[in-house]
Design a protein around this motif. Structure first.
Motif, PDB file in Angstrom:
ATOM      1  N   ARG A   1      42.643  52.204  26.491  1.00 27.61           N
ATOM      2  CA  ARG A   1      41.660  52.928  26.626  1.00 27.61           C
ATOM      3  C   ARG A   1      40.501  52.878  25.384  1.00 27.61           C
ATOM      4  O   ARG A   1      39.533  53.220  25.405  1.00 27.61           O
ATOM      5  N   HIS A   2      40.916  52.146  24.328  1.00 24.27           N
ATOM      6  CA  HIS A   2      40.037  51.899  23.176  1.00 24.27           C
ATOM      7  C   HIS A   2      39.313  50.621  23.489  1.00 24.27           C
ATOM      8  O   HIS A   2      38.442  50.468  22.371  1.00 24.27           O
ATOM      9  N   PHE A   3      39.437  49.943  24.383  1.00 22.15           N
ATOM     10  CA  PHE A   3      38.586  48.647  24.484  1.00 22.15           C
ATOM     11  C   PHE A   3      37.224  49.319  25.364  1.00 22.15           C
ATOM     12  O   PHE A   3      37.087  50.185  25.771  1.00 22.15           O
ATOM     13  N   ASP A   4      36.020  48.534  24.897  1.00 23.04           N
ATOM     14  CA  ASP A   4      34.949  48.744  25.554  1.00 23.04           C
ATOM     15  C   ASP A   4      35.076  48.531  27.142  1.00 23.04           C
ATOM     16  O   ASP A   4      34.313  49.123  28.038  1.00 23.04           O
ATOM     17  N   VAL A   5      35.584  47.468  27.373  1.00 17.78           N
ATOM     18  CA  VAL A   5      35.813  46.944  28.833  1.00 17.78           C
ATOM     19  C   VAL A   5      37.391  46.621  28.947  1.00 17.78           C
ATOM     20  O   VAL A   5      37.999  45.734  28.121  1.00 17.78           O
ATOM     21  N   THR A   6      38.052  47.615  29.608  1.00 15.02           N
ATOM     22  CA  THR A   6      39.273  47.015  30.302  1.00 15.02           C
ATOM     23  C   THR A   6      39.167  46.164  31.236  1.00 15.02           C
ATOM     24  O   THR A   6      38.275  45.739  31.794  1.00 15.02           O
ATOM     25  N   GLY A   7      40.567  45.664  31.612  1.00 14.22           N
ATOM     26  CA  GLY A   7      40.449  44.663  32.491  1.00 14.22           C
ATOM     27  C   GLY A   7      41.927  43.897  32.726  1.00 14.22           C
ATOM     28  O   GLY A   7      42.786  44.058  32.117  1.00 14.22           O
ATOM     29  N   ASN A   8      41.732  42.906  33.625  1.00 17.12           N
ATOM     30  CA  ASN A   8      43.287  42.106  34.007  1.00 17.12           C
ATOM     31  C   ASN A   8      42.675  40.844  34.417  1.00 17.12           C
ATOM     32  O   ASN A   8      41.684  40.813  35.047  1.00 17.12           O
ATOM     33  N   GLU A   9      43.811  39.790  34.704  1.00 16.58           N
ATOM     34  CA  GLU A   9      43.526  38.725  35.268  1.00 16.58           C
ATOM     35  C   GLU A   9      43.900  38.671  36.606  1.00 16.58           C
ATOM     36  O   GLU A   9      44.782  39.526  37.118  1.00 16.58           O
ATOM     37  N   ASP A  10      43.261  37.753  37.415  1.00 13.01           N
ATOM     38  CA  ASP A  10      43.641  37.893  38.752  1.00 13.01           C
ATOM     39  C   ASP A  10      43.735  36.278  39.028  1.00 13.01           C
ATOM     40  O   ASP A  10      42.713  35.700  39.221  1.00 13.01           O
ATOM     41  N   PRO A  11      44.861  35.664  38.911  1.00 11.43           N
ATOM     42  CA  PRO A  11      45.034  34.147  38.932  1.00 11.43           C
ATOM     43  C   PRO A  11      44.617  33.684  40.338  1.00 11.43           C
ATOM     44  O   PRO A  11      44.317  32.461  40.407  1.00 11.43           O
ATOM     45  N   ASP A  12      44.830  34.489  41.383  1.00  6.41           N
ATOM     46  CA  ASP A  12      45.044  34.045  42.747  1.00  6.41           C
ATOM     47  C   ASP A  12      46.132  32.933  42.818  1.00  6.41           C
ATOM     48  O   ASP A  12      45.608  31.627  43.359  1.00  6.41           O
ATOM     49  N   ASP A  13      47.112  33.331  42.570  1.00  6.48           N
ATOM     50  CA  ASP A  13      48.324  32.152  42.283  1.00  6.48           C
ATOM     51  C   ASP A  13      48.974  31.994  43.741  1.00  6.48           C
ATOM     52  O   ASP A  13      50.087  31.343  43.660  1.00  6.48           O
ATOM     53  N   GLY A  14      48.640  32.519  44.630  1.00  8.46           N
ATOM     54  CA  GLY A  14      49.590  32.314  45.966  1.00  8.46           C
ATOM     55  C   GLY A  14      50.494  33.306  46.197  1.00  8.46           C
ATOM     56  O   GLY A  14      51.436  32.579  47.199  1.00  8.46           O
ATOM     57  N   ALA A  15      50.813  34.182  45.342  1.00  9.33           N
ATOM     58  CA  ALA A  15      51.990  34.965  45.443  1.00  9.33           C
ATOM     59  C   ALA A  15      52.011  35.701  46.841  1.00  9.33           C
ATOM     60  O   ALA A  15      52.973  35.813  47.439  1.00  9.33           O
ATOM     61  N   GLU A  16      50.939  35.946  47.245  1.00  8.61           N
ATOM     62  CA  GLU A  16      50.755  36.518  48.813  1.00  8.61           C
ATOM     63  C   GLU A  16      49.622  35.634  49.564  1.00  8.61           C
ATOM     64  O   GLU A  16      48.632  35.292  48.718  1.00  8.61           O
ATOM     65  N   PRO A  17      49.882  35.319  50.603  1.00  8.89           N
ATOM     66  CA  PRO A  17      48.789  34.536  51.355  1.00  8.89           C
ATOM     67  C   PRO A  17      47.441  35.232  51.734  1.00  8.89           C
ATOM     68  O   PRO A  17      46.557  34.545  51.807  1.00  8.89           O
ATOM     69  N   HIS A  18      47.584  36.276  51.940  1.00  7.57           N
ATOM     70  CA  HIS A  18      46.411  37.219  52.282  1.00  7.57           C
ATOM     71  C   HIS A  18      45.344  37.159  51.204  1.00  7.57           C
ATOM     72  O   HIS A  18      45.766  37.642  50.003  1.00  7.57           O
ATOM     73  N   PRO A  19      44.304  36.653  51.324  1.00  7.84           N
ATOM     74  CA  PRO A  19      43.116  36.548  50.328  1.00  7.84           C
ATOM     75  C   PRO A  19      42.784  37.879  49.726  1.00  7.84           C
ATOM     76  O   PRO A  19      41.968  38.036  48.837  1.00  7.84           O
ATOM     77  N   LEU A  20      42.993  39.154  50.552  1.00  6.99           N
ATOM     78  CA  LEU A  20      42.352  40.360  49.938  1.00  6.99           C
ATOM     79  C   LEU A  20      43.565  41.211  49.438  1.00  6.99           C
ATOM     80  O   LEU A  20      43.696  41.553  48.377  1.00  6.99           O
ATOM     81  N   THR A  21      44.831  41.530  50.478  1.00  9.73           N
ATOM     82  CA  THR A  21      45.701  42.348  50.012  1.00  9.73           C
ATOM     83  C   THR A  21      46.670  41.708  48.975  1.00  9.73           C
ATOM     84  O   THR A  21      47.462  42.559  48.431  1.00  9.73           O
ATOM     85  N   GLY A  22      46.469  40.435  48.826  1.00 13.41           N
ATOM     86  CA  GLY A  22      47.287  39.691  47.767  1.00 13.41           C
ATOM     87  C   GLY A  22      46.527  39.827  46.516  1.00 13.41           C
ATOM     88  O   GLY A  22      47.355  39.037  45.529  1.00 13.41           O
ATOM     89  N   ARG A  23      45.729  40.517  46.212  1.00  9.73           N
ATOM     90  CA  ARG A  23      45.215  40.615  44.786  1.00  9.73           C
ATOM     91  C   ARG A  23      45.979  41.314  44.023  1.00  9.73           C
ATOM     92  O   ARG A  23      47.128  42.117  44.244  1.00  9.73           O
ATOM     93  N   LYS A  24      45.832  41.365  42.642  1.00 11.51           N
ATOM     94  CA  LYS A  24      46.673  42.101  41.480  1.00 11.51           C
ATOM     95  C   LYS A  24      46.306  43.697  41.757  1.00 11.51           C
ATOM     96  O   LYS A  24      45.573  44.052  40.694  1.00 11.51           O
ATOM     97  N   PHE A  25      46.965  44.281  42.663  1.00 11.41           N
ATOM     98  CA  PHE A  25      46.345  45.715  42.980  1.00 11.41           C
ATOM     99  C   PHE A  25      46.574  46.603  41.879  1.00 11.41           C
ATOM    100  O   PHE A  25      46.011  47.428  41.303  1.00 11.41           O
ATOM    101  N   ILE A  26      48.026  46.476  41.433  1.00 13.68           N
ATOM    102  CA  ILE A  26      48.554  47.405  40.407  1.00 13.68           C
ATOM    103  C   ILE A  26      47.689  47.207  39.054  1.00 13.68           C
ATOM    104  O   ILE A  26      47.338  48.004  38.324  1.00 13.68           O
ATOM    105  N   ASP A  27      47.606  45.865  38.572  1.00 10.96           N
ATOM    106  CA  ASP A  27      46.805  45.582  37.443  1.00 10.96           C
ATOM    107  C   ASP A  27      45.466  46.153  37.525  1.00 10.96           C
ATOM    108  O   ASP A  27      44.898  46.861  36.538  1.00 10.96           O
TER     109      ASP A  27
END
Length: 380
Positions: A1-27
């Motif tokens: 919460r102390h960052f000006d911009v929070t964020g996370n990586e989304d490597p698109d590492d192929g863990a799920e084949p679906h291009p949308l629901t396979g994103r890093k949802f929890i992150d």
């Protein structure tokens, strides 16, 4: 919460084949929730360093739309190197622009994501459900290193499952923790943090909860808010350990009657109970279309994302007052929607969406009403 911009990586590492629901949802929901409740405007995605050579612009657009539906609103290129280093690192492309086949369209994408980022940074995120993050329970069951009790692991795993079930049923939410809950103000059946008003709080399986957290939840419930517990009710606090009499008493008051809600199992029951409790401000006819709702003054902005690989005809209802329009981030144009219905304060429109398409639906006061309000706010 102390960052000006929070964020996370989304490597698109192929863990799920679906291009949308396979994103890093929890992150993404962690990042965006911290930004919302911490009073910051931006939360970023570091995209998409595992997409490989030959990734298409359609996939780039689809991945970005999914992340923005989850609440992110700042697109960050992973890197932009000028050499392929002899090709030895090809599993992660060292550049995501001019070495790729979509480079000729990059200017159009940059203009699109700039406009979309601007829109999805306006006003405040609107979600009336808070999902409680069970950090105290996980701390209580931690024995060092990666050793956790079965109850602590259950809390960590099931809060993630609950989050996915709730969101994929068409109900948006923010994660909340003890610290943010301590800052909340209760009024009229709502729990307000940094201008974000919640009508329901969902508790995953808990063994341990802070006394002040439980007292705040009880006060919220007494004021008319909904507290929904799933899987296990706590009987311990970090202050007084197992069998804390205050915790046991409050839990009995909150979940011992017919009116209160405790669901021992089957998380699929949770969304239906929440929908009844909160009266959602946005409803979509199919859960395959994700949404993110922001309110900027009198303007409601709703991003809609078709997660399916085929076109859909969808019905969308927004609790708002005004004229619905489609705002196009590709061109910056606003297109009025002339055919819509108004029922019980909800504006309903019918939209055609292409495969993996994202649309921005906006509802703002009509020109006549804007003029009336300007006149009302002037002397004479």
């Amino acid at each position: 919460r102390h960052f000006d911009v929070t964020g996370n990586e989304d490597p698109d590492d192929g863990a799920e084949p679906h291009p949308l629901t396979g994103r890093k949802f929890i992150d993404s929901k962690f990042s965006s929730s911290i930004a919302h409740l911490g009073g910051n405007k931006r939360s970023a995605v570091c995209a998409y360093w595992g997409s490989g050579w030959g990734a298409t612009q359609q996939k780039n657009l689809a991945c970005t739309l999914a992340n923005y539906a989850y609440g992110l609103n700042f697109y960050n290129n992973h890197c932009a190197l000028y050499t392929t280093l002899g090709g030895w690192y090809e599993w992660v492309p060292p550049a995501i622009h001019f070495r790729q086949p979509y480079w000729q369209y990059w200017g159009d994408f940059a203009a699109w994501v700039r406009r979309l980022s601007c829109l999805m940074s306006q006003g405040a995120h609107v979600a009336h459900v808070a999902v409680f993050y069970p950090l105290t329970t996980m701390h209580a069951g931690w024995a060092g290193s990666d050793n956790f009790s079965a109850a602590a692991r259950e809390a960590g795993e099931k809060v993630m499952r609950l989050a996915k079930v709730i969101y994929r049923s068409g109900i948006d939410f923010d994660f909340i923790d003890d610290t943010f809950l301590a800052e909340a103000v209760i009024s009229g059946g709502e729990l307000t943090i940094a201008g974000h008003a919640f009508r329901a709080v969902v508790l995953p399986p808990l063994t341990t909860i802070r006394r002040d957290t439980l007292e705040k939840l009880r006060a919220f419930q007494k004021a008319g808010g909904t507290v929904l517990a799933f899987g296990r009710l706590p009987d311990a606090s970090p202050e007084f350990g197992r069998g804390d009499p205050v915790v046991c008493s409050l839990v009995g008051e909150m979940f011992g009657g017919a009116r209160e809600v405790f669901i021992p199992s089957d998380e699929m029951r949770v969304p239906a109970i929440l929908a009844t409790a909160i009266a959602p401000d946005v409803t979509v006819s199919t859960p395959d279309v994700y949404h993110c709702h922001r309110q900027a003054g009198e303007v409601d902005i709703v991003l809609l994302v078709n997660t399916r690989p085929e076109s859909l005809r969808v019905t969308v209802s927004v609790r708002a007052d005004g004229q619905p329009e489609r705002w196009d981030p590709f061109t910056g144009a606003a297109h009025p929607i002339d055919e819509y219905e108004i029922t019980d304060g909800m504006i309903t429109v019918h939209l055609d969406m292409a495969a993996y398409q994202g649309l921005v639906l906006a509802v703002s006061p009509s020109r006549e009403r804007r003029i009336e309000r300007v006149i009302e706010n002037t002397d004479g």
